[in-house]
Write an enzyme that holds these catalytic residues in place. Structure first.
Site: not given
Lengths: 154, 410
Positions: B125, B205, B228, B368
């Site tokens: 990212h 993530q 997240k 991104c």
């Protein structure tokens, strides 16, 4: 955004310009070019212009990757400014940007502005307006010899 | 066992409609961008402001002591959830981006010298690219980029080939935000160790899709964002090994991080306070603690089973559609519930707009991760990313939307 709005956005004229864009490709010789970039989505187009000695814009082309709206807008842009004198080009750019971005719903005379009117559907999709204006801003830069224009500046 | 129906009722936003008029029921498939919040988190933050709000670590009054206690307990709760050895290893930051910048500044910026090397991958990212580019430029460091295979994975030999005696740090993501690829993090850490390099893992993530045990993982730093993992935004965590953290200079100067300030000299507290200058995001930290409580209550087994079912089902359904190409690992066992795809006939933005008119929220664009998009020679993809509160109906609605895209674009 309902299905009518969606059908206005992706009307046949737009889909057809997207599939078979007019004036796509590099232009040689050329008197100017510029790159337009939308950093939010990665859309990138180049616009090439050629002017005659008297200043007439006798050729405009574009290259680049982008969504259906940005490609159709570029194709329609090239059609609608070709063979105009500098004042005519300036007026056309102003007219297009006004139509796409004005706060008031624009009054459109379909008999006068042709395929350009098909772009008005983006007004109901605020996230997509920059896709439609990119080609016009890039044309402005190409004429001024500015090089690179971004949707996130100025 | 908790059913998806029970879980969905915990998330107020999932029952709303989107778009003008009567609208369409929301199908939220943009979970890799941010997750929705369960009532437990919303109410915990709300209760803090309604009943418990005060600044921490300062007041002698009842509320301040109570808020300090809640803030400290949130840190302990999170430390336990991620398998940290000690709460002092958990530094509250704004999110993954700030966590990485903190390491770049206080760790790498403080001790690396011109010519030192940092190993990254091209699937990072931008948050794990740009801080290193800025630092490399300032200090004359060399960045080494591990290429990504055609299936969007890291080849360990190619990774190993980036290392040398000058490698000081390897920094890479646990899970690709754009493709869903689960990287072989343990093996990658082992390779970095062979070369004596430190390791930062971007867990933005990874943390949402399974249990994390940082004491076992063997990294030096691990970064993630609260939003997240069903927590609030504006709060995240940098985990670091304690002895390393205590050897690093402060990131920002200000209140709460000092031991003693005089005109001539200031001495600093240890981690975590050393890295938490100023009044922190108190409600955010408490909300993030509540998020981990909630996830534990649902159970990681349930979370993983639901996501795996959705990933397999959605992959099969999308596979039925002619002209769809799914980027990343073709074997779903090598990825989390993220499906990044392109369509022959339609650009990702057009897909996104049409799905939106059906109430289906996905992400369209470069995620991104532009170097990764360049690698696959696409300007962007459409990305459907699932959370444990999604269900098969959501996948069916996604498919309805895809058929609508086909209606316009063929």
């Amino acid at each position: 955004m309902d299905d009518d709005d969606l059908s206005d956005l992706y009307q046949e004229i737009i889909l057809s310009h997207n599939k078979r864009p007019h004036n796509e490709g590099e232009l040689d010789p050329r008197s100017g070019e510029a790159e337009g970039y939308n950093p939010l989505c990665g859309d990138r187009i180049r616009v090439y212009v050629h002017k005659t000695d008297s200043g007439l814009l006798d050729a405009v082309t574009f290259t680049g990757e982008g969504c259906a709206i940005s490609r159709a807008a570029a194709s329609i842009m090239t059609d609608s400014v070709k063979n105009l004198d500098p004042a005519g080009v300036e007026a056309k750019i102003a007219e297009a940007l006004e139509m796409l971005t004005s706060k008031e719903e624009p009054e459109i005379d379909l008999t006068v502005i042709g395929d350009l009117a098909a772009l008005v559907g983006v007004r109901h999709f605020p996230a997509r307006i920059k896709c439609a204006t990119l080609a016009w801003h890039t044309l402005e830069s190409a004429l001024k010899g500015e090089g690179i224009v971004s949707t996130e500046e100025g | 066992m908790t059913t998806t129906r029970d879980i969905r009722s915990d998330f107020p936003i999932l029952s709303r409609r989107v778009g003008p008029g009567a609208g369409k029921p929301l199908v939220y498939l943009d979970n890799a961008a941010t997750t929705q919040k369960p009532r437990h988190v919303i109410e915990t933050v709300d209760r803090f402001y309604q009943h418990e709000n005060a600044n921490i670590h300062r007041g002698v009054h009842y509320l301040s002591m109570h808020a300090t206690d809640a803030y400290d307990r949130a840190r302990e709760r999170i430390a336990e959830a991620i398998g940290a050895n000690h709460p002092a290893e958990v530094i509250f930051v704004r999110g993954t981006t700030e966590a990485i910048n903190l390491v770049a500044s206080s760790f790498a910026g403080d001790r690396f010298e011109a010519g030192d090397e940092i190993v990254l991958t091209t699937m990072e990212h931008h948050a794990n690219i740009v801080p290193w580019q800025l630092l490399a430029k300032r200090k004359g460091l060399v960045l080494k980029w591990t290429p990504v295979t055609d299936s969007g994975e890291i080849d360990l030999d190619a990774f190993r080939a980036q290392f040398s005696a000058r490698t000081k740090l390897a920094t890479f993501t646990q899970v690709s935000n754009a493709l869903g690829t689960i990287n072989p993090v343990k093996e990658m850490i082992a390779i970095a160790r062979e070369f004596g390099a430190h390791v930062l893992v971007d867990g933005a993530q990874g943390v949402a899709h399974g249990t994390v045990n940082l004491a076992e993982l063997g990294a030096d730093f691990y970064a993630f964002s609260g939003h997240k993992v069903v927590g609030p935004d504006g709060i995240g965590v940098l985990w670091g090994r304690r002895e390393l953290l205590d050897s690093m200079p402060p990131y920002q100067g200000g209140g709460d991080m000092i031991e003693r300030v005089s005109i001539e000299k200031t001495t600093f507290r240890h981690s975590p306070e050393r890295f938490e200058a100023g009044t922190p995001n108190i409600s955010g930290a408490i909300g993030l603690g509540a998020a981990f409580d909630y996830l534990a209550k649902v159970g990681w087994d349930t979370i993983e089973a639901n996501e795996r079912d959705l990933l397999d089902y959605a992959t099969a359904r999308l596979g039925e559609v002619e002209g769809i190409r799914i980027l990343g690992p073709q074997d779903t066992r090598g990825k989390v519930a993220v499906i990044s795809f392109t369509m022959d006939s339609a650009h990702p933005h057009d897909i996104g707009t049409i799905l939106d008119t059906e109430g289906v929220a996905i992400r369209a664009g470069h995620h991104c991760a532009q170097p990764l998009m360049d690698r696959f020679q696409v300007a962007g993809t459409a990305r459907a990313s699932f959370a444990f509160y999604n269900n098969r109906d959501d996948v069916d609605r996604l498919m309805d939307g895809i058929l609508k895209v086909k209606k316009y674009f063929g």
